[in-house]
Design a protein around this motif. Structure first.
Motif, short mmCIF file in Angstrom:
data_model
loop_
_atom_site.label_atom_id
_atom_site.label_comp_id
_atom_site.label_asym_id
_atom_site.label_seq_id
_atom_site.Cartn_x
_atom_site.Cartn_y
_atom_site.Cartn_z
N ALA A 86 0.83 -1.21 0.00
CA ALA A 86 0.00 0.00 0.00
C ALA A 86 0.86 1.26 0.00
O ALA A 86 0.34 2.37 0.11
N GLY A 87 2.19 1.10 -0.09
CA GLY A 87 3.08 2.24 -0.18
C GLY A 87 3.53 2.82 1.15
O GLY A 87 4.03 3.94 1.19
N LEU A 88 3.38 2.06 2.23
CA LEU A 88 3.79 2.55 3.54
C LEU A 88 5.10 1.90 3.94
O LEU A 88 5.43 0.81 3.50
N GLU A 89 5.86 2.59 4.79
CA GLU A 89 7.10 2.02 5.30
C GLU A 89 6.86 1.51 6.72
O GLU A 89 6.07 2.08 7.47
N VAL A 90 7.54 0.44 7.06
CA VAL A 90 7.39 -0.20 8.36
C VAL A 90 8.29 0.51 9.37
O VAL A 90 9.50 0.57 9.19
N LEU A 91 7.68 1.04 10.42
CA LEU A 91 8.45 1.64 11.52
C LEU A 91 8.64 0.62 12.63
O LEU A 91 9.69 0.57 13.26
N GLN A 92 7.61 -0.17 12.88
CA GLN A 92 7.66 -1.17 13.95
C GLN A 92 6.64 -2.24 13.61
O GLN A 92 5.54 -1.95 13.14
N LEU A 93 7.02 -3.50 13.82
CA LEU A 93 6.11 -4.61 13.58
C LEU A 93 6.53 -5.75 14.48
O LEU A 93 7.67 -6.24 14.38
N GLU A 94 5.64 -6.16 15.37
CA GLU A 94 6.02 -7.19 16.35
C GLU A 94 4.79 -7.92 16.88
O GLU A 94 3.67 -7.43 16.79
N TYR A 95 5.05 -9.10 17.43
CA TYR A 95 4.03 -9.82 18.18
C TYR A 95 4.04 -9.29 19.60
O TYR A 95 5.10 -9.02 20.18
N VAL A 96 2.87 -9.17 20.17
CA VAL A 96 2.73 -8.84 21.59
C VAL A 96 1.95 -9.99 22.20
O VAL A 96 0.85 -10.33 21.74
N THR A 97 2.54 -10.64 23.19
CA THR A 97 1.89 -11.79 23.83
C THR A 97 1.63 -11.48 25.30
O THR A 97 2.42 -10.80 25.95
N ARG A 98 0.52 -11.98 25.78
CA ARG A 98 0.15 -11.86 27.19
C ARG A 98 -0.50 -13.17 27.61
O ARG A 98 -1.21 -13.79 26.83
N VAL A 99 -0.28 -13.54 28.84
CA VAL A 99 -0.99 -14.68 29.42
C VAL A 99 -1.96 -14.11 30.44
O VAL A 99 -1.54 -13.44 31.39
N HIS A 100 -3.24 -14.33 30.19
CA HIS A 100 -4.28 -13.85 31.10
C HIS A 100 -4.75 -15.01 31.94
O HIS A 100 -5.03 -16.09 31.42
#
Length: 154
Positions: free
Chosen positions: A113-127
């Motif tokens: 879509a023409g955007l640049e990646v600044l940050q990309l990550e998995y976020v995990t939590r155990v509830h």
């Protein structure tokens, strides 16, 4: 079929961003507990990593609406992994649909879509939830996985 709608949603979001504008993204990540639970429900899986959740007895009817809508794309305005937003020319399905992303799915959608990646990550939590009747220690643990991303229009 749902990739077409996701791609168009990201392109539309990119088109309204001004130069230097930042778009934040958060959605379900692959192997989230919800996905693992949906795998055990017969008929919940519509495509790879794409599921319907909700009213079990009405799932077949809603699945038919989604398949019919797939062949009549002019009737659909927008599909998001959390549900179907529809035009007045068709009925909404009973239940919602969801897609579980991996990082490369998201990276490709936004770069295309023409955007640049600044940050990309998995976020995990155990509830942990207390339960009246559950595990031996009385608590149920759920592993939640999200994909978080920040993208900028150059």
């Amino acid at each position: 079929q749902n990739h077409f709608f996701m791609k168009n949603a990201v392109i539309n979001a990119s088109n309204i961003l001004q130069k230097g504008g930042v778009l934040l993204f958060r959605d379900f990540g692959r192997y989230d507990d919800d996905q693992l639970q949906l795998n055990s429900i017969v008929g919940a899986r519509l495509e790879d990593n794409f599921y319907m959740r909700g009213f079990e007895e009405e799932k077949d009817e809603a699945y038919g609406v989604l398949r019919e809508a797939g062949s009549r794309t002019e009737s659909i305005n927008y599909v998001h992994s959390a549900g179907l937003v529809h035009s007045s020319s068709m009925e909404a399905p009973k239940g919602t649909v969801c897609y579980f992303f991996n990082l490369e799915d998201v990276r490709k959608l936004f770069i295309d879509a023409g955007l640049e990646v600044l940050q990309l990550e998995y976020v995990t939590r155990v509830h942990k939830k207390s339960a009246k009747s559950g595990t031996a220690n009385g608590a149920i643990s759920r592993k939640r996985i999200w994909v978080h991303g920040r993208f900028r229009k150059p």
